[in-house]
Design a protein around this motif. Structure first.
Motif, PDB file in Angstrom:
ATOM      1  N   SER A 169       8.122  15.667  11.185  1.00 30.22           N
ATOM      2  CA  SER A 169       8.862  16.338  10.108  1.00 30.22           C
ATOM      3  C   SER A 169       8.179  16.154   8.749  1.00 30.22           C
ATOM      4  O   SER A 169       8.479  16.883   7.804  1.00 30.22           O
ATOM      5  N   LEU A 170       7.243  15.200   8.648  1.00 35.05           N
ATOM      6  CA  LEU A 170       6.534  14.957   7.394  1.00 35.05           C
ATOM      7  C   LEU A 170       5.332  15.885   7.208  1.00 35.05           C
ATOM      8  O   LEU A 170       4.841  16.026   6.092  1.00 35.05           O
ATOM      9  N   VAL A 171       4.859  16.515   8.293  1.00 34.98           N
ATOM     10  CA  VAL A 171       3.706  17.410   8.200  1.00 34.98           C
ATOM     11  C   VAL A 171       4.081  18.608   7.321  1.00 34.98           C
ATOM     12  O   VAL A 171       5.126  19.222   7.482  1.00 34.98           O
ATOM     13  N   GLY A 172       3.211  18.892   6.349  1.00 33.83           N
ATOM     14  CA  GLY A 172       3.461  19.976   5.402  1.00 33.83           C
ATOM     15  C   GLY A 172       4.180  19.536   4.140  1.00 33.83           C
ATOM     16  O   GLY A 172       4.314  20.309   3.187  1.00 33.83           O
ATOM     17  N   LYS A 173       4.620  18.275   4.106  1.00 30.26           N
ATOM     18  CA  LYS A 173       5.328  17.748   2.935  1.00 30.26           C
ATOM     19  C   LYS A 173       4.346  17.021   2.018  1.00 30.26           C
ATOM     20  O   LYS A 173       3.312  16.539   2.445  1.00 30.26           O
ATOM     21  N   LYS A 174       4.710  16.930   0.745  1.00 31.46           N
ATOM     22  CA  LYS A 174       3.898  16.196  -0.222  1.00 31.46           C
ATOM     23  C   LYS A 174       4.157  14.704  -0.062  1.00 31.46           C
ATOM     24  O   LYS A 174       5.296  14.241  -0.177  1.00 31.46           O
ATOM     25  N   LEU A 175       3.077  13.953   0.197  1.00 34.65           N
ATOM     26  CA  LEU A 175       3.151  12.499   0.291  1.00 34.65           C
ATOM     27  C   LEU A 175       2.981  11.946  -1.118  1.00 34.65           C
ATOM     28  O   LEU A 175       1.907  12.034  -1.698  1.00 34.65           O
ATOM     29  N   ILE A 176       4.061  11.413  -1.661  1.00 35.47           N
ATOM     30  CA  ILE A 176       4.044  10.886  -3.033  1.00 35.47           C
ATOM     31  C   ILE A 176       3.259   9.571  -3.085  1.00 35.47           C
ATOM     32  O   ILE A 176       2.367   9.395  -3.908  1.00 35.47           O
ATOM     33  N   CYS A 177       3.627   8.644  -2.183  1.00 37.68           N
ATOM     34  CA  CYS A 177       2.974   7.332  -2.177  1.00 37.68           C
ATOM     35  C   CYS A 177       3.293   6.584  -0.899  1.00 37.68           C
ATOM     36  O   CYS A 177       4.148   7.006  -0.110  1.00 37.68           O
ATOM     37  N   PHE A 178       2.609   5.475  -0.712  1.00 36.31           N
ATOM     38  CA  PHE A 178       2.954   4.469   0.290  1.00 36.31           C
ATOM     39  C   PHE A 178       3.544   3.285  -0.469  1.00 36.31           C
ATOM     40  O   PHE A 178       3.120   2.992  -1.589  1.00 36.31           O
ATOM     41  N   LYS A 179       4.489   2.595   0.145  1.00 32.40           N
ATOM     42  CA  LYS A 179       5.000   1.335  -0.396  1.00 32.40           C
ATOM     43  C   LYS A 179       4.825   0.270   0.672  1.00 32.40           C
ATOM     44  O   LYS A 179       5.166   0.489   1.839  1.00 32.40           O
ATOM     45  N   SER A 180       4.280  -0.872   0.261  1.00 28.86           N
ATOM     46  CA  SER A 180       4.019  -1.940   1.214  1.00 28.86           C
ATOM     47  C   SER A 180       3.800  -3.246   0.460  1.00 28.86           C
ATOM     48  O   SER A 180       3.830  -3.283  -0.770  1.00 28.86           O
ATOM     49  N   GLN A 181       3.525  -4.274   1.207  1.00 27.21           N
ATOM     50  CA  GLN A 181       3.029  -5.528   0.640  1.00 27.21           C
ATOM     51  C   GLN A 181       1.634  -5.245   0.076  1.00 27.21           C
ATOM     52  O   GLN A 181       0.926  -4.357   0.563  1.00 27.21           O
ATOM     53  N   GLN A 182       1.215  -5.975  -0.940  1.00 28.69           N
ATOM     54  CA  GLN A 182      -0.144  -5.857  -1.472  1.00 28.69           C
ATOM     55  C   GLN A 182      -1.140  -6.192  -0.359  1.00 28.69           C
ATOM     56  O   GLN A 182      -0.995  -7.204   0.323  1.00 28.69           O
ATOM     57  N   LYS A 183      -2.146  -5.337  -0.171  1.00 33.53           N
ATOM     58  CA  LYS A 183      -3.162  -5.588   0.850  1.00 33.53           C
ATOM     59  C   LYS A 183      -3.984  -6.816   0.469  1.00 33.53           C
ATOM     60  O   LYS A 183      -4.242  -7.049  -0.704  1.00 33.53           O
ATOM     61  N   ASP A 184      -4.414  -7.564   1.490  1.00 33.83           N
ATOM     62  CA  ASP A 184      -5.347  -8.655   1.216  1.00 33.83           C
ATOM     63  C   ASP A 184      -6.766  -8.093   1.195  1.00 33.83           C
ATOM     64  O   ASP A 184      -6.968  -6.881   1.319  1.00 33.83           O
ATOM     65  N   SER A 185      -7.770  -8.933   1.074  1.00 38.51           N
ATOM     66  CA  SER A 185      -9.150  -8.448   0.945  1.00 38.51           C
ATOM     67  C   SER A 185      -9.683  -7.822   2.231  1.00 38.51           C
ATOM     68  O   SER A 185     -10.742  -7.206   2.224  1.00 38.51           O
ATOM     69  N   TRP A 186      -8.964  -7.947   3.343  1.00 45.58           N
ATOM     70  CA  TRP A 186      -9.352  -7.315   4.607  1.00 45.58           C
ATOM     71  C   TRP A 186      -8.462  -6.108   4.917  1.00 45.58           C
ATOM     72  O   TRP A 186      -8.396  -5.651   6.046  1.00 45.58           O
ATOM     73  N   ASN A 187      -7.740  -5.601   3.901  1.00 41.69           N
ATOM     74  CA  ASN A 187      -6.851  -4.437   4.028  1.00 41.69           C
ATOM     75  C   ASN A 187      -5.657  -4.684   4.945  1.00 41.69           C
ATOM     76  O   ASN A 187      -5.093  -3.753   5.497  1.00 41.69           O
ATOM     77  N   ARG A 188      -5.268  -5.944   5.097  1.00 37.70           N
ATOM     78  CA  ARG A 188      -4.133  -6.282   5.953  1.00 37.70           C
ATOM     79  C   ARG A 188      -2.856  -6.379   5.131  1.00 37.70           C
ATOM     80  O   ARG A 188      -2.867  -6.855   3.994  1.00 37.70           O
ATOM     81  N   ILE A 189      -1.781  -5.924   5.746  1.00 40.37           N
ATOM     82  CA  ILE A 189      -0.433  -6.131   5.228  1.00 40.37           C
ATOM     83  C   ILE A 189       0.401  -6.649   6.387  1.00 40.37           C
ATOM     84  O   ILE A 189       0.025  -6.494   7.549  1.00 40.37           O
ATOM     85  N   PHE A 190       1.532  -7.237   6.072  1.00 42.33           N
ATOM     86  CA  PHE A 190       2.370  -7.764   7.143  1.00 42.33           C
ATOM     87  C   PHE A 190       3.502  -6.796   7.457  1.00 42.33           C
ATOM     88  O   PHE A 190       4.246  -6.396   6.558  1.00 42.33           O
ATOM     89  N   GLY A 191       3.579  -6.391   8.698  1.00 39.75           N
ATOM     90  CA  GLY A 191       4.792  -5.818   9.261  1.00 39.75           C
ATOM     91  C   GLY A 191       5.157  -4.376   9.070  1.00 39.75           C
ATOM     92  O   GLY A 191       5.410  -3.693  10.043  1.00 39.75           O
TER      93      GLY A 191
END
Length: 191
Positions: free
Chosen positions: A16-38
């Motif tokens: 249902s998200l295809v064709g929609k404007k993706l405003i942003c992602f929200k998450s934990q701050q990535k570490d230096s290896w681009n990892r986030i938790f969960g």
């Protein structure tokens, strides 16, 4: 065969998200290896959808084990987004149209030394968000952890857990078991 994958209802939520404007992602701050938790939130012009990587108990070689699995949740005012770990939320701005969402699905077959299949599982290892200008990969690595890799990429197959890594992870020299992995890319735009 154990099916440890995103359900058809969850796939429809992503579709249902295809064709929609993706405003942003929200998450934990990535570490230096681009990892986030969960978990990570996809915020579009019309809705918010959470992608979670959560340990879930399944049958595992005759026992039970907690193995990570993707879940897709529609976020509402009654059920707001919150991180799976105590931390502050970081926004990654996008402001682009989602052109496709691809689910990377792996069928893993573990065989004993006599080539008898002793364990079969299907699991999702990544969700790829393709916009009109960018590609974002949200992927899992080791199947017994809840970490995610979140990266803007030009070659998502190089940036996600490889088939070779999966075969190595699921094979066991001491037990004389060998795994194979059949990887599929499921385009939601075309489903």
């Amino acid at each position: 065969m154990i099916i440890h994958s995103i359900t058809s209802r969850e796939l429809n939520t992503l579709k249902s998200l295809v064709g929609k404007k993706l405003i942003c992602f929200k998450s934990q701050q990535k570490d230096s290896w681009n990892r986030i938790f969960g978990n990570i939130l996809l915020v579009t012009e019309v809705s918010e959808v959470e992608l979670r990587n959560e340990l879930t108990e399944i049958e595992y070689f005759g026992n039970t084990e907690e193995v990570s699995k993707f879940y897709v949740n529609q976020i509402t005012k009654d059920k707001p987004f919150k991180l799976m770990v105590e931390d502050s939320i970081t926004e990654t701005p996008v402001n682009e149209i989602i052109e496709d969402i691809i689910v990377i699905k792996d069928e893993i077959d573990v065989k004993d030394s006599s080539e008898n299949s002793i364990y079969e599982i299907t699991m999702d290892d990544a969700v790829i968000i393709k916009t009109d200008n960018s590609v974002y990969a949200i992927s899992r690595e080791w199947s017994l952890e809840e970490e995610l890799i979140f990266i803007k990429t030009s070659d998502y197959m190089k940036d996600i857990y490889s088939v070779e890594q999966i075969v190595s992870e699921w094979s066991d020299e001491d037990e004389k078991t060998v795994a194979t992995c059949n990887r599929k890319e499921i385009s939601l735009k075309n489903s």
